[in-house]
Design an enzyme around this catalytic site. Structure first.
Site, PDB file in Angstrom:
ATOM      1  N   ASP A 152      21.059 -20.952   3.575  1.00 24.45           N
ATOM      2  CA  ASP A 152      20.722 -19.606   3.125  1.00 24.45           C
ATOM      3  C   ASP A 152      21.235 -19.329   1.702  1.00 24.45           C
ATOM      4  O   ASP A 152      21.838 -20.201   1.052  1.00 24.45           O
ATOM      5  CB  ASP A 152      21.327 -18.615   4.140  1.00 24.45           C
ATOM      6  N   ASP A 215      13.091 -11.894   4.370  1.00 20.03           N
ATOM      7  CA  ASP A 215      12.871 -12.016   5.813  1.00 20.03           C
ATOM      8  C   ASP A 215      11.581 -11.365   6.291  1.00 20.03           C
ATOM      9  O   ASP A 215      11.185 -10.301   5.820  1.00 20.03           O
ATOM     10  CB  ASP A 215      14.043 -11.391   6.568  1.00 20.03           C
TER      11      ASP A 215
HETATM   12  C1  GLA Z   1      18.996 -14.322   5.923  1.00 17.57           C
HETATM   13  C2  GLA Z   1      17.874 -15.280   6.255  1.00 17.57           C
HETATM   14  C3  GLA Z   1      17.441 -15.059   7.702  1.00 17.57           C
HETATM   15  C4  GLA Z   1      18.639 -15.283   8.616  1.00 17.57           C
HETATM   16  C5  GLA Z   1      19.786 -14.372   8.223  1.00 17.57           C
HETATM   17  C6  GLA Z   1      21.082 -14.708   8.961  1.00 17.57           C
HETATM   18  O1  GLA Z   1      18.567 -13.001   5.912  1.00 17.57           O
HETATM   19  O2  GLA Z   1      16.779 -15.106   5.389  1.00 17.57           O
HETATM   20  O3  GLA Z   1      16.373 -15.921   8.049  1.00 17.57           O
HETATM   21  O4  GLA Z   1      19.028 -16.627   8.557  1.00 17.57           O
HETATM   22  O5  GLA Z   1      20.068 -14.466   6.832  1.00 17.57           O
HETATM   23  O6  GLA Z   1      22.134 -13.876   8.620  1.00 17.57           O
END
Ligand code: GLA
Length: 414
Positions: A152, A215
């Site tokens: 990430d 996301d």
């Molecule tokens: C980010 C990523 C998500 C997930 C969260 C976990 O937002 O883009 O897909 O992995 O972190 O905290």
């Protein structure tokens, strides 16, 4: 003379650096398929969930359909590294037997195991990130039997977060890729950098896929704002970077994020979401609670004809061919001179499609493929209804309800 020597030495050093092997090649000839805990469970994950999921992969036929990776996302660690060893510590309540034992369990089912961390100092959930610990973390994952690492981009700097520095994305992901390589265990490396630094331009030697957006949100086309970030409905993600299909292909995929199928959209919207991920050759990573999946969702995500479009060995990402009056047509060249055509009803009501194949000359300049209807005819197969619909000498006609899709596979007729 002296300058020349220094120059030569520098060139040698640079050449050596450039030729340092990076990712393990060949691990993702077609888009990876699996499940990830985040969309449903967020940080509330456990050994029990992982084991149950692995069991269900077998019981529900997901493994037979091609799903392979069981991936735990954020929330698997204790809040601090071990003060002596500096190693990451699995949460003692969620994973009382550690990570290796769950990885072993997943492997015992003939499946592969994935884990999550972050290029910054903390994960997005506030757990210890990997910055500065790349080599020891990669070694640890290799010892545990990890086959897939999602990496990430939280806490990597920037004024907004109150940092005096900004990590360089390419450098950060490259060092982790090299650390995995050094650790010696082949792992899919999934960059989750949200498309902020155009990873498609530099990440093919580094990883096997890269997220193209922030996301995903559980909706058709919404944008949900949370102050300094927003989550995006699946059409927002599709539209965000219209020009990146040329960067995707075997072993280096554009990743449109984990699927929201089976989590509350309408059946038609789920069909469109899943089918579009197939047309885009995105990794197919389920994000629903598969222990609560209804029959319709299971049938959709195990639809072998749709999955075959996603997994086609040429690995060509589809493109939008027509966009007019609430109607979109997407096209994806497939192997053996076949094609997939996806007709989408973007409107809020019914849409009658009447499509005269011969009126639309198709040419995909990226891969030099074309259909000249004067000298070719194709059989037409509905991949969702599993029906043969004759051939392209007659019009394709169908009424699609709100937000529904039909995916047709065309095969040349001799
Ligand atoms: C980010 C990523 C998500 C997930 C969260 C976990 O937002 O883009 O897909 O992995 O972190 O905290």
């Amino acid at each position: 003379m002296k300058t020349k020597h220094i120059l030569a030495a520098t060139l040698v050093a640079c050449a050596t650096l450039n030729s340092v092997a990076q990712k393990f090649e060949g691990l993702a000839p077609t888009p990876p398929m699996g499940w990830n805990s985040w969309n449903t469970f967020a940080c509330d994950i456990s050994e029990k969930t992982v084991k149950e999921t692995a069991d269900l992969f077998i019981k529900l036929g997901l493994k037979d359909a091609g799903y392979e990776y069981v991936v735990i996302d954020d929330g698997w660690m204790e809040m601090e590294r071990d003060p002596e060893t500096l190693l990451l510590v699995p949460n003692k309540v969620k994973f009382p037997n550690g990570i290796k034992s769950v990885a072993d369990y997943v492997h015992s089912k003939g499946l592969k195991f994935g884990i999550y961390n972050c290029a910054g100092i903390y994960t997005c959930g506030g757990y210890p990130g990997t910055r500065g610990f790349e080599f020891i973390d990669a070694k640890q994952y290799a010892e545990w039997g990890v086959d897939f690492l999602k990496f990430d981009w939280c806490s990597t700097g920037g004024e907004n977060g109150g940092y005096a520095y900004q990590q360089d994305a390419k450098a950060s992901y490259t060092i982790m890729s090299q650390a995995i390589r050094k650790a010696g265990r082949p792992m899919i490396f999934n960059l989750c950098e949200w498309g902020n630094n155009n990873p498609w331009e530099w990440a093919a030697p580094v990883g096997h896929s890269w997220r193209v957006s922030g996301d995903i949100a559980l909706c058709w086309d919404c944008e949900l704002n949370y102050g300094n970030w927003a989550s995006l409905g699946f059409w927002q993600i599709i539209r965000k970077h219209p020009d990146i299909r040329k960067y995707s292909g075997p072993d280096h995929w554009n990743d449109y994020d984990m699927l929201e199928v089976g989590r509350g959209m309408t059946a038609a919207e789920d069909r469109t979401h899943f089918s579009m991920w197939c047309m885009l050759a995105s990794p197919l990573i389920l994000g629903n609670d598969i222990s609560k999946m209804n029959k319709e969702t299971l049938e959709l995500v195990t639809n072998k004809e749709l999955i075959a479009v996603n997994q086609d060995k040429l690995g060509i990402q589809g493109y939008r061919f027509i966009n007019e009056d609430g109607f979109e047509l997407w096209v994806k060249p497939l192997s053996n001179d076949e094609w997939a055509f996806a007709f989408v009803n973007m409107t809020e009501g019914d849409l009658k499609i009447s499509y005269d194949w011969a009126r639309h000359y198709v040419k995909d300049g990226l891969v030099s493929r074309e259909i000249n209807w004067n000298n070719s005819k194709f059989s037409v197969r509905d991949c969702i209804d599993h029906k043969d619909l004759g051939d392209t000498s007659k019009k394709f006609e169908k009424t699609l309800t709100r937000h529904d899709i039909v995916v047709l596979r065309l095969a040349p007729k001799k």
